[in-house]
Design an enzyme around this catalytic site. Sequence first.
Site, PDB file in Angstrom:
ATOM      1  N   LYS A   1      -9.100   8.626   1.508  1.00  0.00           N
ATOM      2  CA  LYS A   1      -9.685   7.291   1.298  1.00  0.00           C
ATOM      3  C   LYS A   1     -11.177   7.235   1.613  1.00  0.00           C
ATOM      4  O   LYS A   1     -11.875   6.341   1.157  1.00  0.00           O
ATOM      5  CB  LYS A   1      -8.886   6.257   2.086  1.00  0.00           C
ATOM      6  CG  LYS A   1      -7.471   6.072   1.496  1.00  0.00           C
ATOM      7  CD  LYS A   1      -6.715   4.918   2.125  1.00  0.00           C
ATOM      8  CE  LYS A   1      -5.351   4.713   1.469  1.00  0.00           C
ATOM      9  NZ  LYS A   1      -4.313   5.643   1.925  1.00  0.00           N
TER      10      LYS A   1
ATOM     11  N   HIS B   1      -2.370   8.328   5.645  1.00  0.00           N
ATOM     12  CA  HIS B   1      -2.683   7.042   5.017  1.00  0.00           C
ATOM     13  C   HIS B   1      -4.158   6.731   5.296  1.00  0.00           C
ATOM     14  O   HIS B   1      -4.881   6.335   4.399  1.00  0.00           O
ATOM     15  CB  HIS B   1      -1.750   5.983   5.605  1.00  0.00           C
ATOM     16  CG  HIS B   1      -1.798   4.669   4.899  1.00  0.00           C
ATOM     17  ND1 HIS B   1      -1.599   4.544   3.543  1.00  0.00           N
ATOM     18  CD2 HIS B   1      -2.009   3.410   5.366  1.00  0.00           C
ATOM     19  CE1 HIS B   1      -1.687   3.257   3.208  1.00  0.00           C
ATOM     20  NE2 HIS B   1      -1.947   2.559   4.288  1.00  0.00           N
TER      21      HIS B   1
ATOM     22  N   PHE C   1       1.728  -3.477   3.780  1.00  0.00           N
ATOM     23  CA  PHE C   1       1.927  -4.797   4.379  1.00  0.00           C
ATOM     24  C   PHE C   1       3.418  -5.129   4.262  1.00  0.00           C
ATOM     25  O   PHE C   1       4.093  -4.734   3.315  1.00  0.00           O
ATOM     26  CB  PHE C   1       1.128  -5.864   3.616  1.00  0.00           C
ATOM     27  CG  PHE C   1      -0.361  -5.805   3.863  1.00  0.00           C
ATOM     28  CD1 PHE C   1      -0.912  -5.002   4.844  1.00  0.00           C
ATOM     29  CD2 PHE C   1      -1.219  -6.592   3.103  1.00  0.00           C
ATOM     30  CE1 PHE C   1      -2.288  -4.963   5.066  1.00  0.00           C
ATOM     31  CE2 PHE C   1      -2.593  -6.565   3.310  1.00  0.00           C
ATOM     32  CZ  PHE C   1      -3.131  -5.756   4.285  1.00  0.00           C
TER      33      PHE C   1
ATOM     34  N   CYS D   1       0.812  -1.229   0.000  1.00  0.00           N
ATOM     35  CA  CYS D   1       0.000   0.000   0.000  1.00  0.00           C
ATOM     36  C   CYS D   1       0.840   1.270   0.000  1.00  0.00           C
ATOM     37  O   CYS D   1       0.291   2.368  -0.117  1.00  0.00           O
ATOM     38  CB  CYS D   1      -0.923  -0.008   1.207  1.00  0.00           C
ATOM     39  SG  CYS D   1      -1.884  -1.513   1.314  1.00  0.00           S
TER      40      CYS D   1
END
Lengths: 83, 405
Positions: B328, B299, B393, B161
Site C-alpha cells: 500500500k 494489510h 470494516f 477492505c
Amino acid sequence: MSDINDLLKEALTDSLGVPSESITPEATFEDLELDSLALAELAVICEERTGHPVGDDNINIGSSLGEVSAFLDTITTPHKDSA
Amino acid sequence: MNDPIAITGIGLVTPAGTGTGATWRGLLAGRSTARRHPGLAGLPVDFCCAVPDLDANKRLTPKLALRLDRFTQMAIIAAREAAHDADLGPASYDPTRIAVVIGTGCTSLERYESYYGHLLNGHYRKISPLCIPRSIPNISAGEVAIDLHAQGPCLTTCTACASGATAIGTAKTLLDTGQCDVALAGGTESVCNRMSSAAFCQLGALSTRIQNPETASRPFDADRDGFVLAEGAGILVLERAADATARRHAPYAYLTGYGASCDAHHITALSAHGVTNAIRSALRDAGLQPGDVDHVNAHGTSTQFNDQTEASVFQKLFPHNPPVTSFKGTIGHSIGGAGAIEAAGAALTLKHHTIPPTANHHRPGPGIAIDLVTGVPRTADSLKTVVSTSFGFGGQNAVLVLTSA
C-alpha cells in the site's frame, strides 16, 4: 450520414460508443446491437438535450436511425449546416 | 486439509500500470503512485493512487467501456489477462464449470454526484437508466462472466477492505467442494471519486498529507497518518493442482489455505484477537504452523491503529520474525481490489523469489518490531510459504496462505 440528426449522431458515438461508420439512415438499433437498456439511456440523453419527452413510441429497437432522426429534427432547432 | 489449488493465471490493473508485468515492475521499484487527481480538486484530500493508463475505450470497445464504471472496466481487463495467461481457451473447460468470484467493498459512487444532483433538483427523468446496473457491486462479476462466457457460480463477496481476499478464499471453497473446476477470482474497486474521498476523509481514515501526496502512504512508519485511496483490480485463475498438471500448465504458486474471522468488536477498529484467529484458521486449512511462515504480505494500510495492531499480532504469532511487506505504500488502498492484488503479488513473490519493498517507510512506529522489507526488493531464495492478510470494516478478516509451486 448527412441525413442523421446531429444530436443522435453525437449521442450514439460519444455516449453509447457506436462506431461512426455504422451510423446510416437505414440501420436499426438492432443492427447496431443496442439493447433496451442502451435505448433507455439514449432516450434520457435526447430528452435532456431537447427538453422534450422521448418515449418508446419515438425510439425502439426496430426504429431506423433515419426515422429517429426525422423525429428529433421536429423537436430540435435545425442546425445551419444540415444538408 | 484439501488438495492444493493451483494459481495458473494472473491479471492485474493497478496504479503501477495495466498488466501483471507493469504492476510487478512498479512494486519492485517501490515508489509511491499517489498524485493529485483533477477529479478531486477542492476536496480536503485531493490526491489518490489512480490507474494511469486504463484507456478502457481502446482496451475494451467504446460501446462496452461507456456502459461500465471503472471498477468493472478494470475487472474485465484483468480477467481477460488472467484467462489468457492461464491458456483458458474456449475449448479447454466446460463453461458451466467456470466460476467467477469477485470482491468489491462499496457500491460504485463514481457518478452518484450527478445522479443525486438530478434527484435533488427534481429531474428524475435525467437519471441514467444505467445508474443501478453499472454501480451495483456484483455487476463486475456479472460482466466478467458475460465477457468470458463463464456459466458456473458467479458472485460478489463484500467484506469491505478484505473483499478481494474473501473472494479468492470463497473460490477456493467452491473448488474444494467440487462446485466448479476453474475459478476466476479476485477483487476490483475504484474509490478515486469525489464522494469516496470526502466520505473516507470524514471518517478520519485518510492521510491528509496534501503537500506531499507521494509520501502519504507509509505503512508501519512512525509518521504515518492514514491510508491513500486507490483503484485497481486483481484476478487469479484457480484450478485444482491435478487439473493444472494434467494440462501441463505450470502454476505460479499454490493457494493452500484460507481463513476468515470476525472481530465482533468494533465497526472500524481492528482487533488483535480477530486477526490472530483468521491467521490461525488459514494456517490450519493449509496444514501448517505459524513457524512455517516465511513471509507476510501485510494489510498494512498506513493508519495508526491498523499497523500497530497488525504488527503486534505478527510479533506474537511469528517469533521467528519473517520478513513483512505492504504494497500500500506504492499503490495505496484499493479497498475491494487490495486483497486480490496482494494475493497476486504474493504469488509473484513466490515465483520470482523476490519480496517487493514497502514504499515510504523510514523508521518504524513505536512498538513496531517487525522485519519490514524497505528501500529495495529482497531476494529470498528459500521462500516457501507466504501469508497474505486483509481486514475489512465490520471486523471482517480474510487471510490466504500461498505455497511455492
